[in-house]
Design a protein around this motif. Structure first.
Motif, PDB file in Angstrom:
ATOM      1  N   LEU A 116       0.998  -1.372   0.168  1.00 44.71           N
ATOM      2  CA  LEU A 116       0.000  -0.033   0.196  1.00 44.71           C
ATOM      3  C   LEU A 116       0.887   1.438  -0.407  1.00 44.71           C
ATOM      4  O   LEU A 116       1.561   0.878   0.255  1.00 44.71           O
ATOM      5  CB  LEU A 116      -1.365   0.017   1.163  1.00 44.71           C
ATOM      6  CG  LEU A 116       0.051  -0.133   2.742  1.00 44.71           C
ATOM      7  CD1 LEU A 116      -0.990   0.061   3.749  1.00 44.71           C
ATOM      8  CD2 LEU A 116       0.133  -1.403   3.044  1.00 44.71           C
ATOM      9  N   ASP A 117       0.600   2.452   0.010  1.00 43.84           N
ATOM     10  CA  ASP A 117       0.604   4.003  -0.392  1.00 43.84           C
ATOM     11  C   ASP A 117       0.064   4.667  -0.142  1.00 43.84           C
ATOM     12  O   ASP A 117      -1.363   4.604   0.067  1.00 43.84           O
ATOM     13  CB  ASP A 117       0.524   4.406  -1.817  1.00 43.84           C
ATOM     14  CG  ASP A 117       2.184   3.367  -2.862  1.00 43.84           C
ATOM     15  OD1 ASP A 117       3.452   3.676  -2.162  1.00 43.84           O
ATOM     16  OD2 ASP A 117       1.668   3.023  -3.956  1.00 43.84           O
ATOM     17  N   VAL A 118       0.446   5.171   1.146  1.00 43.85           N
ATOM     18  CA  VAL A 118      -0.519   5.618   2.148  1.00 43.85           C
ATOM     19  C   VAL A 118      -0.312   7.419   2.458  1.00 43.85           C
ATOM     20  O   VAL A 118       1.239   7.356   3.185  1.00 43.85           O
ATOM     21  CB  VAL A 118      -1.293   4.746   3.513  1.00 43.85           C
ATOM     22  CG1 VAL A 118       0.191   4.706   4.383  1.00 43.85           C
ATOM     23  CG2 VAL A 118      -1.984   5.720   4.490  1.00 43.85           C
ATOM     24  N   THR A 119      -0.582   8.029   2.313  1.00 42.94           N
ATOM     25  CA  THR A 119      -0.124   9.684   2.717  1.00 42.94           C
ATOM     26  C   THR A 119      -0.804  10.218   4.508  1.00 42.94           C
ATOM     27  O   THR A 119      -2.117   9.688   4.511  1.00 42.94           O
ATOM     28  CB  THR A 119      -0.493  10.699   1.793  1.00 42.94           C
ATOM     29  OG1 THR A 119       0.084  10.764   0.298  1.00 42.94           O
ATOM     30  CG2 THR A 119      -0.411  12.342   1.956  1.00 42.94           C
ATOM     31  N   ILE A 120       0.106  10.492   5.328  1.00 43.05           N
ATOM     32  CA  ILE A 120      -0.591  10.725   6.479  1.00 43.05           C
ATOM     33  C   ILE A 120      -0.702  11.816   6.583  1.00 43.05           C
ATOM     34  O   ILE A 120       0.616  13.014   6.915  1.00 43.05           O
ATOM     35  CB  ILE A 120       0.262  10.057   7.756  1.00 43.05           C
ATOM     36  CG1 ILE A 120       0.161   8.241   6.857  1.00 43.05           C
ATOM     37  CG2 ILE A 120      -0.525  10.057   8.748  1.00 43.05           C
ATOM     38  CD1 ILE A 120       0.425   7.204   7.804  1.00 43.05           C
ATOM     39  N   GLU A 121      -1.693  12.510   7.360  1.00 45.37           N
ATOM     40  CA  GLU A 121      -1.069  14.335   7.637  1.00 45.37           C
ATOM     41  C   GLU A 121      -0.983  14.266   8.705  1.00 45.37           C
ATOM     42  O   GLU A 121      -1.048  13.465   9.708  1.00 45.37           O
ATOM     43  CB  GLU A 121      -3.387  14.798   7.331  1.00 45.37           C
ATOM     44  CG  GLU A 121      -3.238  14.942   6.014  1.00 45.37           C
ATOM     45  CD  GLU A 121      -2.729  15.540   5.028  1.00 45.37           C
ATOM     46  OE1 GLU A 121      -2.263  16.206   5.593  1.00 45.37           O
ATOM     47  OE2 GLU A 121      -3.089  15.176   4.058  1.00 45.37           O
ATOM     48  N   PRO A 122      -0.228  15.749   9.269  1.00 50.38           N
ATOM     49  CA  PRO A 122       0.174  15.519  10.441  1.00 50.38           C
ATOM     50  C   PRO A 122      -0.064  15.074  11.894  1.00 50.38           C
ATOM     51  O   PRO A 122       0.458  14.978  12.678  1.00 50.38           O
ATOM     52  CB  PRO A 122       0.264  17.067  10.403  1.00 50.38           C
ATOM     53  CG  PRO A 122       0.656  17.675   8.846  1.00 50.38           C
ATOM     54  CD  PRO A 122       0.202  16.510   8.100  1.00 50.38           C
ATOM     55  N   GLU A 123      -1.793  15.960  11.693  1.00 48.61           N
ATOM     56  CA  GLU A 123      -2.201  15.793  12.560  1.00 48.61           C
ATOM     57  C   GLU A 123      -2.557  13.423  13.623  1.00 48.61           C
ATOM     58  O   GLU A 123      -2.592  13.717  14.440  1.00 48.61           O
ATOM     59  CB  GLU A 123      -3.842  15.572  12.515  1.00 48.61           C
ATOM     60  CG  GLU A 123      -4.808  15.651  11.541  1.00 48.61           C
ATOM     61  CD  GLU A 123      -4.850  16.160  10.925  1.00 48.61           C
ATOM     62  OE1 GLU A 123      -5.713  16.463   9.803  1.00 48.61           O
ATOM     63  OE2 GLU A 123      -3.315  17.110  10.395  1.00 48.61           O
ATOM     64  N   GLU A 124      -2.148  13.196  11.926  1.00 47.20           N
ATOM     65  CA  GLU A 124      -2.218  11.829  12.167  1.00 47.20           C
ATOM     66  C   GLU A 124      -0.297  10.660  12.312  1.00 47.20           C
ATOM     67  O   GLU A 124      -0.437   9.631  12.522  1.00 47.20           O
ATOM     68  CB  GLU A 124      -3.027  10.932  11.789  1.00 47.20           C
ATOM     69  CG  GLU A 124      -4.378  10.922  11.926  1.00 47.20           C
ATOM     70  CD  GLU A 124      -5.618   9.794  11.442  1.00 47.20           C
ATOM     71  OE1 GLU A 124      -6.535   9.674  12.212  1.00 47.20           O
ATOM     72  OE2 GLU A 124      -5.131   9.793  10.619  1.00 47.20           O
TER      73      GLU A 124
END
Length: 219
Positions: A116-124
């Protein structure tokens, strides 16, 4: 089955059927199964051959599972921040806060072999950057440290009473600027991940909150 194969056909008079258990990786009987059937028929057995297919469901990632992953972490500029390439997979205890919450959520329910390719925002990830965590301290507070350098890290008391790591960001004479933000605070993180293995964590690992052994925690 070995005992039956050693019997002459005449001594095994009334078989109902031979049951052959296979794992269904191929919709057609595997070559070894076809050879076995031909061999039994050559001994004179003409009863039906029933091939049973047993499905093995891969273990899915959930709480208290020991998970091994290969990963590459990049920022929005495409720069590699961290990677397991060339080394052992990362092994962690799912649900114990061993990895950032955003990645843990993305991995829940996955199984070995999944990519998987996943982008995670700063809050998580590591939170937004907070200017309140930056302070200027007097050099005298670093008693016992002969040489201070930018990039050095120290443990300090956090506002909540716990401990946090602070990094020296600037030195101006006796004024030492320290930053309590994580180095990746405020950044969107991009992970490319492959699940290598999943197993049940043992009671000791669950009690300690981390995985032991290669790729995990060493006491």
């Amino acid at each position: 089955m070995a005992q039956m194969l050693s019997m002459p056909a005449g001594e095994f008079r009334d078989p109902v059927a031979f049951l052959i258990l296979v794992e269904p990786r191929d919709p057609a009987p595997a070559p070894s199964v076809r050879v076995l059937v031909a061999f039994l028929r050559g001994l004179g057995y003409t009863c039906p051959f029933i091939i049973l297919s047993q499905r093995f469901t891969p273990m899915q990632i959930a709480a208290n599972k020991a998970v091994s992953i290969d990963y590459t972490l990049t920022n929005d500029a495409g720069e590699v921040i961290d990677s397991s390439a060339g080394g052992a997979p990362l092994v962690y205890l799912h649900g114990a806060g061993n990895i950032i919450i955003g990645l843990e959520k993305a991995l829940t329910g996955k199984q070995p072999g999944d990519e998987l390719d996943v982008t995670i925002e700063p809050e998580e990830a590591y939170g937004e950057y907070s200017a309140e965590l930056v302070a200027v301290l007097d050099r005298s507070l670093f008693e016992g440290v002969d040489e201070l350098e930018v990039g050095m890290q120290f443990h300090a008391s956090a506002p909540n009473g716990g401990m946090q790591i602070v990094t020296i960001r600037d030195i101006d004479g006796d004024d030492i600027t320290v930053d309590g933000n994580h180095p990746l605070a405020g950044q969107r993180l991009n992970f490319k991940v492959k699940v290598v293995a999943v197993r049940d964590a043992n009671p000791e690992e669950i009690a300690h909150g981390h995985i032991h052994g290669e790729g995990g925690h060493h006491h």
